[in-house]
Design a protein around this motif. Structure first.
Motif, PDB file in Angstrom:
ATOM      1  N   GLU A  95       0.857  -1.177   0.000  1.00 27.90           N
ATOM      2  CA  GLU A  95       0.000   0.000   0.000  1.00 27.90           C
ATOM      3  C   GLU A  95       0.901   1.238   0.000  1.00 27.90           C
ATOM      4  OE1 GLU A  95      -3.085  -0.154  -0.436  1.00 27.90           O
ATOM      5  OE2 GLU A  95      -3.920  -1.954   0.506  1.00 27.90           O
ATOM      6  N   LEU A  99      -1.616   6.250   2.227  1.00 29.47           N
ATOM      7  CA  LEU A  99      -2.698   5.523   2.901  1.00 29.47           C
ATOM      8  C   LEU A  99      -2.298   5.204   4.343  1.00 29.47           C
ATOM      9  CD1 LEU A  99      -5.487   4.276   2.715  1.00 29.47           C
ATOM     10  CD2 LEU A  99      -4.426   2.167   1.883  1.00 29.47           C
ATOM     11  N   HIS A 129     -10.020   4.593   1.933  1.00 28.44           N
ATOM     12  CA  HIS A 129      -9.032   4.760   0.874  1.00 28.44           C
ATOM     13  C   HIS A 129      -8.844   6.236   0.528  1.00 28.44           C
ATOM     14  CE1 HIS A 129     -10.219   0.510   0.341  1.00 28.44           C
ATOM     15  NE2 HIS A 129      -8.954   0.357  -0.011  1.00 28.44           N
TER      16      HIS A 129
END
Length: 282
Positions: A95, A99, A129
């Motif tokens: 990720e 984030l 998100h």
């Protein structure tokens, strides 16, 4: 057993979580633009705490939030291959560091999150998100508000003779580099972003000098003018930040934010503790 990593350009903060305990440790940063998979694997193997190294095969998942993740399949492959070489049986979940910042700062609440560390980034978060991100451009094209951006201003002021004499003497005593040597170091460094960011500490250590304070103000002012004010309805949100530059210069950051009529929320030095809370569900 899972691992969570908040990977910046300079350092990676790790959190090991099992059913009953949590412990933290750090390694160097692994930005896939500047290091390859083999380098990551070798560095990780050297830096892992002994107990974890002996039980690396028992790790079920590694959640790796990284500067440089998500830009391309090639960059993600560097991270995944390097991590998988150490944690053979783990699912690798990549990720972005943005984030990570949002989840650490806001958990599952919506809001505005930013990174002000070696590099910079920002985005709107919907509680799960990132929904809107204005690209910072990275070390070569932008990174306003970051340590590398501030460090470049310090370096430029020195090599151009703009730095006041009393600061110039302190700079020379501290670094023992001529302007020519300094330019050569910047252009030959394997990690120029990290190298330049190191000089932000000079401004921080002398922040009460008007020259250094002006550089710090300009750094954050560029961040707001060139990035934050381009978000729709940006003044409707408070801005929350993680990273050493925003944290250690937070008084100046709050001052500049107020000039742009932006409220400031949480300011954390790093994301790892908030990320740990997020992944543990509280």
């Amino acid at each position: 057993m899972i691992l969570i990593a908040d990977g910046g350009a300079t350092r990676t903060s790790w959190s090991f979580i099992d059913d009953q305990s949590v412990f933290h440790f750090e390694t160097e940063g692994y930005h896939p633009f500047f290091v390859d998979a083999r380098y990551i694997a070798q560095s990780l193997q050297k830096a892992l705490p002994g107990t974890l190294a002996r039980h690396s095969g028992n790790i079920k998942a590694v959640y790796f939030y990284s500067a440089g993740s998500g830009y391309s399949k090639e960059a993600d492959a560097v991270l995944e291959e390097g991590i998988a070489a150490v944690f053979h049986n783990a699912e690798i979940v990549l990720e972005t560091d943005l984030l990570a910042a949002a989840r650490a700062l806001l958990q599952k609440e919506a809001g505005f999150a930013a990174i002000l560390g070696t590099g910079s980034n920002s985005g709107l978060y919907n509680g799960s998100h990132i929904t809107h991100n204005i690209e910072s451009g990275g070390f070569l094209l932008g990174d306003e508000g970051s340590g590398s951006y501030l460090g470049k201003m310090v370096i430029a002021g020195y090599i151009r003779g703009e730095m006041p004499k009393e600061l110039q003497h302190l700079f020379e005593d501290r670094y023992r580099l001529t302007p020519e040597q300094l330019i050569n170091e910047v252009y030959t460094s394997k990690t120029p972003n990290r190298y330049c960011a190191g000089f932000a500490t000079f401004a921080g250590d002398h922040i009460h000098h008007p020259y250094c304070r002006a550089l710090a103000i300009a750094n954050f002012d560029d961040f707001f003018k060139k990035i934050i004010t381009r978000y729709p309805d940006y003044q409707h949100y408070s801005i929350n930040t993680v990273g050493s530059v925003g944290y250690h210069l937070k008084d100046i950051f709050i001052q500049v934010a107020a000039q742009h009529k932006v409220r400031v929320g949480n300011i954390f030095p790093s994301a790892i503790e908030g990320l740990t809370r997020y992944h543990r569900g509280y």
